[in-house]
Motif scaffolding. Structure first.
Motif, PDB file in Angstrom:
ATOM      1  N   ARG A   1      -1.869   3.314  -4.109  1.00 50.09           N
ATOM      2  CA  ARG A   1      -2.073   1.837  -4.174  1.00 50.09           C
ATOM      3  C   ARG A   1      -2.827   1.773  -2.875  1.00 50.09           C
ATOM      4  O   ARG A   1      -2.285   1.879  -1.690  1.00 50.09           O
ATOM      5  CB  ARG A   1      -0.489   1.090  -3.999  1.00 50.09           C
ATOM      6  CG  ARG A   1      -0.763  -0.454  -3.783  1.00 50.09           C
ATOM      7  CD  ARG A   1       0.426  -1.112  -4.245  1.00 50.09           C
ATOM      8  NE  ARG A   1       0.605  -0.897  -5.681  1.00 50.09           N
ATOM      9  CZ  ARG A   1       1.937  -1.509  -6.341  1.00 50.09           C
ATOM     10  NH1 ARG A   1       2.704  -2.167  -5.597  1.00 50.09           N
ATOM     11  NH2 ARG A   1       2.215  -1.317  -7.673  1.00 50.09           N
ATOM     12  N   GLN A   2      -4.039   1.121  -2.851  1.00 49.53           N
ATOM     13  CA  GLN A   2      -4.783   1.018  -1.692  1.00 49.53           C
ATOM     14  C   GLN A   2      -5.649  -0.253  -2.043  1.00 49.53           C
ATOM     15  O   GLN A   2      -5.807  -0.993  -2.921  1.00 49.53           O
ATOM     16  CB  GLN A   2      -5.702   2.247  -1.753  1.00 49.53           C
ATOM     17  CG  GLN A   2      -6.575   2.486  -3.259  1.00 49.53           C
ATOM     18  CD  GLN A   2      -7.389   3.564  -3.333  1.00 49.53           C
ATOM     19  OE1 GLN A   2      -8.323   3.901  -2.651  1.00 49.53           O
ATOM     20  NE2 GLN A   2      -6.742   4.517  -4.040  1.00 49.53           N
TER      21      GLN A   2
ATOM     22  N   ARG B   1       1.033  -1.060   0.014  1.00 52.45           N
ATOM     23  CA  ARG B   1      -0.026   0.097  -0.046  1.00 52.45           C
ATOM     24  C   ARG B   1       0.932   0.971  -0.071  1.00 52.45           C
ATOM     25  O   ARG B   1       2.207   1.171   0.678  1.00 52.45           O
ATOM     26  CB  ARG B   1      -0.920  -0.101   1.304  1.00 52.45           C
ATOM     27  CG  ARG B   1      -1.848  -1.164   1.140  1.00 52.45           C
ATOM     28  CD  ARG B   1      -2.694  -1.093   2.519  1.00 52.45           C
ATOM     29  NE  ARG B   1      -3.599  -2.287   2.717  1.00 52.45           N
ATOM     30  CZ  ARG B   1      -4.553  -2.362   3.553  1.00 52.45           C
ATOM     31  NH1 ARG B   1      -4.608  -1.388   4.305  1.00 52.45           N
ATOM     32  NH2 ARG B   1      -4.916  -3.504   3.700  1.00 52.45           N
ATOM     33  N   PHE B   2       0.362   2.164  -0.680  1.00 49.44           N
ATOM     34  CA  PHE B   2       1.126   3.440  -0.784  1.00 49.44           C
ATOM     35  C   PHE B   2       0.063   4.537  -1.403  1.00 49.44           C
ATOM     36  O   PHE B   2       0.014   4.663  -2.604  1.00 49.44           O
ATOM     37  CB  PHE B   2       2.185   3.426  -1.691  1.00 49.44           C
ATOM     38  CG  PHE B   2       3.451   4.500  -1.901  1.00 49.44           C
ATOM     39  CD1 PHE B   2       4.375   4.531  -0.903  1.00 49.44           C
ATOM     40  CD2 PHE B   2       3.391   5.529  -2.841  1.00 49.44           C
ATOM     41  CE1 PHE B   2       5.159   5.486  -0.831  1.00 49.44           C
ATOM     42  CE2 PHE B   2       4.222   6.700  -2.850  1.00 49.44           C
ATOM     43  CZ  PHE B   2       5.198   6.571  -1.716  1.00 49.44           C
ATOM     44  N   SER B   3      -0.452   5.226  -0.630  1.00 49.78           N
ATOM     45  CA  SER B   3      -1.644   5.957  -0.997  1.00 49.78           C
ATOM     46  C   SER B   3      -1.478   7.395   0.285  1.00 49.78           C
ATOM     47  O   SER B   3      -1.294   7.263   0.992  1.00 49.78           O
ATOM     48  CB  SER B   3      -3.124   5.174  -0.706  1.00 49.78           C
ATOM     49  OG  SER B   3      -3.257   4.944   0.672  1.00 49.78           O
ATOM     50  N   VAL B   4      -2.178   8.329  -0.473  1.00 52.69           N
ATOM     51  CA  VAL B   4      -2.585   9.575   0.181  1.00 52.69           C
ATOM     52  C   VAL B   4      -3.995   9.796   0.139  1.00 52.69           C
ATOM     53  O   VAL B   4      -4.697   9.794  -1.127  1.00 52.69           O
ATOM     54  CB  VAL B   4      -1.783  10.717  -0.301  1.00 52.69           C
ATOM     55  CG1 VAL B   4      -2.104  11.931   0.029  1.00 52.69           C
ATOM     56  CG2 VAL B   4      -0.224  10.340  -0.530  1.00 52.69           C
ATOM     57  N   ARG B   5      -4.658  10.291   1.141  1.00 54.42           N
ATOM     58  CA  ARG B   5      -6.074  10.434   1.571  1.00 54.42           C
ATOM     59  C   ARG B   5      -6.184  12.101   1.642  1.00 54.42           C
ATOM     60  O   ARG B   5      -5.653  12.514   2.419  1.00 54.42           O
ATOM     61  CB  ARG B   5      -6.777   9.697   2.447  1.00 54.42           C
ATOM     62  CG  ARG B   5      -8.294   9.801   2.378  1.00 54.42           C
ATOM     63  CD  ARG B   5      -8.987   9.060   3.431  1.00 54.42           C
ATOM     64  NE  ARG B   5      -8.893   9.615   4.873  1.00 54.42           N
ATOM     65  CZ  ARG B   5      -8.243   8.753   5.871  1.00 54.42           C
ATOM     66  NH1 ARG B   5      -8.051   7.723   5.731  1.00 54.42           N
ATOM     67  NH2 ARG B   5      -8.215   9.461   7.024  1.00 54.42           N
ATOM     68  N   HIS B   6      -7.170  12.719   0.938  1.00 56.27           N
ATOM     69  CA  HIS B   6      -7.578  14.111   1.300  1.00 56.27           C
ATOM     70  C   HIS B   6      -8.948  13.896   1.678  1.00 56.27           C
ATOM     71  O   HIS B   6      -9.883  13.650   1.024  1.00 56.27           O
ATOM     72  CB  HIS B   6      -7.125  15.086   0.167  1.00 56.27           C
ATOM     73  CG  HIS B   6      -7.577  16.482   0.408  1.00 56.27           C
ATOM     74  ND1 HIS B   6      -8.967  17.101   0.110  1.00 56.27           N
ATOM     75  CD2 HIS B   6      -6.974  17.408   1.023  1.00 56.27           C
ATOM     76  CE1 HIS B   6      -8.981  18.296   0.432  1.00 56.27           C
ATOM     77  NE2 HIS B   6      -7.660  18.584   0.921  1.00 56.27           N
ATOM     78  N   SER B   7      -9.325  14.711   2.876  1.00 57.98           N
ATOM     79  CA  SER B   7     -10.784  14.646   3.085  1.00 57.98           C
ATOM     80  C   SER B   7     -11.214  16.305   3.247  1.00 57.98           C
ATOM     81  O   SER B   7     -10.443  17.200   3.760  1.00 57.98           O
ATOM     82  CB  SER B   7     -10.744  14.149   4.763  1.00 57.98           C
ATOM     83  OG  SER B   7     -10.237  12.863   4.845  1.00 57.98           O
TER      84      SER B   7
ATOM     85  N   GLY C   1      -3.445  -4.266  -1.963  1.00 55.65           N
ATOM     86  CA  GLY C   1      -3.670  -3.207  -2.648  1.00 55.65           C
ATOM     87  C   GLY C   1      -3.759  -3.059  -4.003  1.00 55.65           C
ATOM     88  O   GLY C   1      -2.583  -3.892  -4.782  1.00 55.65           O
ATOM     89  N   VAL C   2      -4.227  -2.315  -4.852  1.00 52.74           N
ATOM     90  CA  VAL C   2      -4.259  -1.986  -6.166  1.00 52.74           C
ATOM     91  C   VAL C   2      -4.010  -0.543  -6.439  1.00 52.74           C
ATOM     92  O   VAL C   2      -4.250   0.346  -5.708  1.00 52.74           O
ATOM     93  CB  VAL C   2      -5.634  -2.457  -6.848  1.00 52.74           C
ATOM     94  CG1 VAL C   2      -5.534  -4.127  -6.680  1.00 52.74           C
ATOM     95  CG2 VAL C   2      -6.737  -1.894  -6.347  1.00 52.74           C
ATOM     96  N   ASP C   3      -3.613  -0.118  -7.799  1.00 54.79           N
ATOM     97  CA  ASP C   3      -3.409   1.127  -8.019  1.00 54.79           C
ATOM     98  C   ASP C   3      -4.594   1.707  -8.603  1.00 54.79           C
ATOM     99  O   ASP C   3      -5.062   1.487  -9.525  1.00 54.79           O
ATOM    100  CB  ASP C   3      -2.238   1.255  -9.146  1.00 54.79           C
ATOM    101  CG  ASP C   3      -0.728   0.491  -8.861  1.00 54.79           C
ATOM    102  OD1 ASP C   3      -0.499   0.474  -7.573  1.00 54.79           O
ATOM    103  OD2 ASP C   3      -0.358   0.061  -9.612  1.00 54.79           O
ATOM    104  N   ALA C   4      -5.057   2.862  -7.943  1.00 52.98           N
ATOM    105  CA  ALA C   4      -6.368   3.360  -7.969  1.00 52.98           C
ATOM    106  C   ALA C   4      -6.477   4.952  -7.555  1.00 52.98           C
ATOM    107  O   ALA C   4      -5.720   5.434  -6.739  1.00 52.98           O
ATOM    108  CB  ALA C   4      -7.412   2.472  -7.334  1.00 52.98           C
ATOM    109  N   LEU C   5      -7.411   5.563  -8.331  1.00 53.17           N
ATOM    110  CA  LEU C   5      -7.827   6.752  -7.624  1.00 53.17           C
ATOM    111  C   LEU C   5      -9.491   6.745  -7.366  1.00 53.17           C
ATOM    112  O   LEU C   5     -10.198   6.192  -8.054  1.00 53.17           O
ATOM    113  CB  LEU C   5      -7.761   7.832  -8.691  1.00 53.17           C
ATOM    114  CG  LEU C   5      -8.405   9.252  -8.296  1.00 53.17           C
ATOM    115  CD1 LEU C   5      -7.618   9.801  -7.231  1.00 53.17           C
ATOM    116  CD2 LEU C   5      -8.144  10.357  -9.518  1.00 53.17           C
TER     117      LEU C   5
END
Length: 390
Positions: free
Chosen positions: A134-135, A118-124, A166-170
């Motif tokens: 990757r999520q 996993r390698f992801s960034v989340r903006h709330s 995880g998979v590579d996604a938006l």
């Protein structure tokens, strides 16, 4: 390496909090030993009576952020060693870019791999979350058979499900109200790397990308899900329901229909579940797979469900506060083969477990003429695994 980059990064801050320094740093470690019997049917040269494999996994988990930003990183190092039948193929890979994966060792008796799971960034922003990278994406409603879980699903006899690949996604998640949620996602697709079996290409293939929307709404004791879009170039529409009736009997169902040009096929699973006050849980499931083959001669054994009809019966029970057990039996109606899998997990200390697992398949064994049944092609196996979380 990942931790060093974070520590060396500029100390950006939001609201007085460090944006890069992790709020949550943990290591998950597991050591397992598995033994499988001889492969049924015709023996190829080099096949032994049994095979023994050790698997050591170390997972570094970093989570942090500040204000509306948050990141999630899972770096995984795995070592494998085998005695008996040698490795003949690379481990099955998740459909995601190979750019974050490194095959460190490949020979007949050992493997070593490093990768970012996993390698992801989340903006709330209020009721809307946007997650990039990757999520893990979980679209399942049922437990054992999950036809709507399109991305890196668990197998029907996966008992330990703490870390979904995880998979590579938006992805965008929007809470429309207290009972309704909408999701939009774009998931990258990849061609297999023909020069490195068991791996995928580093760059995505636009024709294999997936674009899906999902809408869920909870009524008093019923949740309804609708989903649809394009899945690796195929149009797909489906949904799911789950709820509970009298006597603590829960029900779940999920399914979809795919079309490519003038052809189409569907898949649907249904589950009944009964939870007892003494911690016993019983599950019965049925799975109709429209893409499955009608006879073993047409099976694609690279797929988890090559046949058309399956049924499963599962149970879990807490024997003591320290000892739990789970089992599932699955039968393939098309060829009469099946498999029983079970696990016992004992808590040996704080954040440490010892698991004993095994599976016994049955069915017509393969011969010179080829595969005669799905599960009759599998050997028996047992394993022991120590898990620790620091």
């Amino acid at each position: 390496m990942v931790a060093a980059l974070l520590i060396a990064s500029p100390a950006w801050a939001a609201g007085g909090e460090s944006l890069f320094w992790p709020d949550f740093i943990h290591v998950f470690f597991s050591e397992s030993l598995s033994v499988t019997g001889p492969a049924p049917g015709f023996q190829l040269p080099g096949m032994k009576e049994k095979s023994q494999e050790t698997l050591t996994t170390a997972r570094l988990i970093l989570e942090g952020g500040a204000a509306e930003w948050h990141y999630d990183i899972h770096a995984v190092q795995a070592w494998r060693a085998r005695a008996g039948t040698p490795y003949t193929a690379a481990p099955a890979a998740i459909e995601r870019s190979a750019i974050f994966n490194q095959a460190q060792r490949r020979d007949d008796t050992s493997r070593a791999d490093f990768g970012l799971d996993r390698f992801s960034v989340r903006h709330s922003a209020g009721a809307v979350d946007i997650i990039a990278g990757r999520q893990a994406i979980n679209l399942a409603t049922c437990y054992h058979f999950t036809p709507n879980d399109f991305f890196a699903p668990f197998s029907f006899n996966s008992f330990y499900r703490a870390y979904k690949p995880g998979v590579d996604a938006l992805r965008m998640e929007a809470r429309l109200d207290n009972l309704t949620q909408a999701s939009l996602m774009a998931v990258a697709g990849y061609e297999r790397d023909l020069e490195n079996p068991g791996s995928f290409e580093r760059s995505p293939d636009g024709g294999l990308a997936s674009y899906l929307g999902r809408l869920s709404h909870a009524f008093q004791n019923l949740e309804v899900v609708l989903l649809g879009g394009s899945l690796r170039g195929e149009m797909v529409a489906g949904g799911a329901v789950q709820g509970e009736t009298v006597f603590n009997i829960g029900y779940r169902a999920e399914g979809h229909y795919k079309t490519t040009g003038s052809t189409g096929y569907g898949a649907v699973s249904a589950q009944l579940e009964r939870r007892f006050e003494n911690t016993l849980i019983l599950r019965g499931e049925y799975f109709l797979n429209g893409a499955g083959a009608a006879s073993p001669a047409l099976y694609d054994l690279d797929k988890p469900y090559p046949a058309r009809e399956y049924a499963g019966l599962g149970a879990s029970y807490e024997f003591t506060p320290l000892l739990t057990g789970e089992t599932v039996g699955v039968i393939n109606f098309g060829d009469g083969s099946g498999i029983i899998s079970a696990t016992l997990v004992y808590s040996v200390g704080d954040e440490s477990d010892l698991a004993f697992s095994g599976y016994v398949p049955w069915g017509t064994e393969p011969g010179m003429e080829g595969v005669q049944s799905q599960f009759g092609s599998l050997p028996e196996g047992v394993s022991m695994e120590l898990r620790a979380f620091f």
